[in-house]
Design an enzyme around this catalytic site. Structure first.
Site, PDB file in Angstrom:
ATOM      1  N   GLU A 122      -5.862   5.941 -34.457  1.00  0.00           N
ATOM      2  CA  GLU A 122      -6.126   4.659 -33.787  1.00  0.00           C
ATOM      3  C   GLU A 122      -7.557   4.233 -34.064  1.00  0.00           C
ATOM      4  OE1 GLU A 122      -4.031   4.237 -29.761  1.00  0.00           O
ATOM      5  OE2 GLU A 122      -4.920   6.223 -29.710  1.00  0.00           O
ATOM      6  N   HIS A 130       7.008   5.847 -24.679  1.00  0.00           N
ATOM      7  CA  HIS A 130       7.283   4.562 -25.349  1.00  0.00           C
ATOM      8  C   HIS A 130       7.471   4.715 -26.857  1.00  0.00           C
ATOM      9  CE1 HIS A 130       2.917   4.337 -26.175  1.00  0.00           C
ATOM     10  NE2 HIS A 130       3.216   3.464 -27.104  1.00  0.00           N
ATOM     11  N   ASP A 143       0.894  -1.158   0.000  1.00  0.00           N
ATOM     12  CA  ASP A 143       0.000   0.000   0.000  1.00  0.00           C
ATOM     13  C   ASP A 143       0.930   1.204   0.000  1.00  0.00           C
ATOM     14  OD1 ASP A 143      -1.532   2.153   0.568  1.00  0.00           O
ATOM     15  OD2 ASP A 143      -2.519   1.309   2.345  1.00  0.00           O
ATOM     16  N   HIS A 168       3.867  11.825 -27.140  1.00  0.00           N
ATOM     17  CA  HIS A 168       4.336  11.109 -28.332  1.00  0.00           C
ATOM     18  C   HIS A 168       4.467  12.018 -29.556  1.00  0.00           C
ATOM     19  CE1 HIS A 168       3.325   7.972 -25.644  1.00  0.00           C
ATOM     20  NE2 HIS A 168       2.062   7.836 -25.965  1.00  0.00           N
ATOM     21  N   LYS A 188       4.104   7.673 -17.915  1.00  0.00           N
ATOM     22  CA  LYS A 188       3.049   8.679 -17.885  1.00  0.00           C
ATOM     23  C   LYS A 188       1.765   8.125 -17.260  1.00  0.00           C
ATOM     24  CE  LYS A 188       0.325   9.089 -21.701  1.00  0.00           C
ATOM     25  NZ  LYS A 188      -0.497   8.267 -22.555  1.00  0.00           N
ATOM     26  N   LYS A 229      10.257   2.816 -30.184  1.00  0.00           N
ATOM     27  CA  LYS A 229       9.863   2.194 -31.460  1.00  0.00           C
ATOM     28  C   LYS A 229      11.004   2.298 -32.456  1.00  0.00           C
ATOM     29  CE  LYS A 229       4.942   3.271 -30.867  1.00  0.00           C
ATOM     30  NZ  LYS A 229       4.131   2.080 -30.862  1.00  0.00           N
TER      31      LYS A 229
END
Ligand code: BG6
Length: 479
Positions: free
Chosen positions: A210, A172, A87, A234, A142, A176
């Site tokens: 997306e 992230h 916790d 991003h 994030k 890539k």
């Protein structure tokens, strides 16, 4: 200080990110022998599990999210795993956690992905448990705040226990492969850099489309919206990599110095240079999908789409718009950067009836990794009725060009760099603050002008106003 940690502590170890990305990445790195055999991985979260329970949990995640050919036997990986319930609001729990982690003199890397409200108690707990110090580095996932002010609070809290060279802020997209390849394209080839400026480039487009909707993230997403969820991090990182000056070397300081200069040169955006949208019910791939409000179960003014005409006020980019757009429930999943060059200054073929089109470089990031450059070529023939020219693509499909190397999850690279201590692909505090500065100003102007998202049908490319945003400059979104 350079060291390779022999312990990795994962906060949020039972969360979605851990299941889909972190555990599969670590298992794949283990199978490929890229992490040391004695790297001990300790997971922690609220859930009450013991080591064996966590190994069972992990096995299920790997079976679901890691392709069989990358799993190896799994047993070796599972044996590295340990688990301690925690916790984060209870400092005493961090003492048990520290015991579970064991000696850290050879180095500890922490991966922290947690609700923003738990950042400060977690840092305080790490201090109390003795889990900070020169041989400890921390990776932060994030959302790191919701605006400049809250991001500063989090960064201050982390800075009270970790020096900047031990803080690894994750975006992230930087993990890539094609995003890193952008640097190779720009700086390992002679032919692009002389043209990479306002004299030769008409505009740049960055699209992150997306097909997914809210998924199971209503609580987070409705409080964030597309601008903060995708553009603040991003898309601005992609913009910075396209726009930055050549760094002197491929190292953390040189690369990040150049990115931050580009980010700081972003001009404040005028309200009529942004378009926001929210999807209504529609269809994707022939399947009906619900509208955002229906998915959420109530009305909301959160944008699920945003398009922005951005400007970088420096010598290189004066007058070159960077059109950014991102949205949920678009017709396709597609992330790409389009560099639209200018027309040739004078066409020698005009008198023979031929039209020339400006060259265009398309850098596809996902789902396909490819780079395509359109070139004008003569249509074969005797040209009795005049010369005909046509744009033909010069294509490099990365999987074909590099058939050997494994296609890796972005987090494999980032976790490895976190364990080994290479900050080049992580975001420095000044970059994050420059990003928030620009985003906060956009949000303030929306609030001032009472901007509400326009509707768009799920499965379309967003509100029609986004088309007008480029068309009024004579540009067209690449579709
Ligand atoms: C995350 C966002 O950072 O990136 C998500 O929070 C988004 O909303 C995701 O779906 C997209 O990542 P990728 O790698 O699938 O393009």
């Amino acid at each position: 200080m350079s060291f390779t940690a022999d312990r990795l502590l994962l906060f949020g170890a039972t969360g979605d990110l851990a299941q889909r990305m972190l555990l599969p990445s670590l298992c794949a790195l283990g199978v490929d022998k890229l992490i040391a055999p004695d790297l001990r991985i300790i997971g922690t979260a609220r859930q009450d599990l013991d080591d064996q329970g966590y190994r069972n949990f992990t096995r299920a995640a790997l079976e679901k999210f890691l392709p069989p050919d990358r799993r190896g036997s799994m047993a070796e990986f599972l044996n590295r795993l340990h688990y301690q319930p925690l916790d984060a609001n209870d400092t005493a729990h961090f003492h048990s956690l520290a015991e579970k982690v064991g000696p850290i003199e050879r180095g500890l890397s922490i991966f922290l992905s947690t609700a923003p409200s738990l950042f400060e108690p977690t840092i305080a707990g790490l201090v109390a448990g003795g889990l900070t110090g020169d041989k400890v580095r921390i990776g932060l996932e994030k959302p790191l705040g919701t605006d400049l002010e809250t991001s500063r609070e989090i960064n201050d809290a982390v800075a009270s226990a970790f020096s900047e060279d031990r803080i690894f802020r994750i975006d992230h997209y930087l993990g890539k492969e094609t995003v890193q390849n952008l640097l190779a394209l720009r700086f390992a080839n002679i032919m692009f850099e002389p043209l990479w400026n306002a004299a030769h480039i008409d505009h740049v487009q960055i699209t992150v489309a997306e097909t997914v909707g809210l998924e199971s993230r209503a609580g987070y997403y409705d409080g964030a919206g597309a601008l903060r969820d995708m553009v603040q991090n991003h898309m601005l990182q992609l913009l910075a990599l396209v726009a930055m000056e050549p760094p002197a070397s491929f190292d953390a300081t040189a690369v990040r110095d150049e990115k931050v200069k580009a980010l700081r040169a972003l001009r404040l955006t005028h309200p009529d240079e942004t378009v926001t949208g929210q999807y209504r019910k529609g269809a994707i791939d022939g399947q009906p999908v619900a509208g955002y409000d229906d998915e959420l179960g109530r009305d909301s003014d959160t944008e699920t789409y945003v398009a922005i005409k951005a400007h970088i006020d420096n010598w290189r980019w004066k007058g070159v718009p960077f059109y950014l757009r991102t949205g949920k429930r678009m017709p396709q999943r597609r992330t790409e950067i389009v560099v639209q060059f200018r027309q040739v200054p004078h066409s020698i073929f005009a008198g023979r009836g031929a039209r020339t089109e400006p060259n265009r470089l398309v850098i596809g990031i996902q789902p396909e990794e490819n780079i395509s450059l359109s070139l004008m070529a003569k249509v074969p023939g005797l040209d009795r009725d005049g010369i005909r020219l046509r744009a033909v693509p010069l294509d490099i499909a990365m999987p074909d060009a590099f058939a050997g190397p494994t296609k890796r999850i972005a987090y494999e690279r980032l976790l490895l760099d976190l364990i080994e201590g290479d900050q080049t692909l992580f975001v420095r505090r000044d970059e994050v603050e420059a990003q928030w500065d620009w985003i906060d100003a956009i949000r303030a102007s929306w609030a001032e002008h009472g901007v509400r998202p326009k509707s768009y049908t799920a499965g379309s490319w967003g509100p029609s106003a986004a088309v007008a945003l480029t068309e009024r400059d004579g540009a067209t979104w690449h579709e």
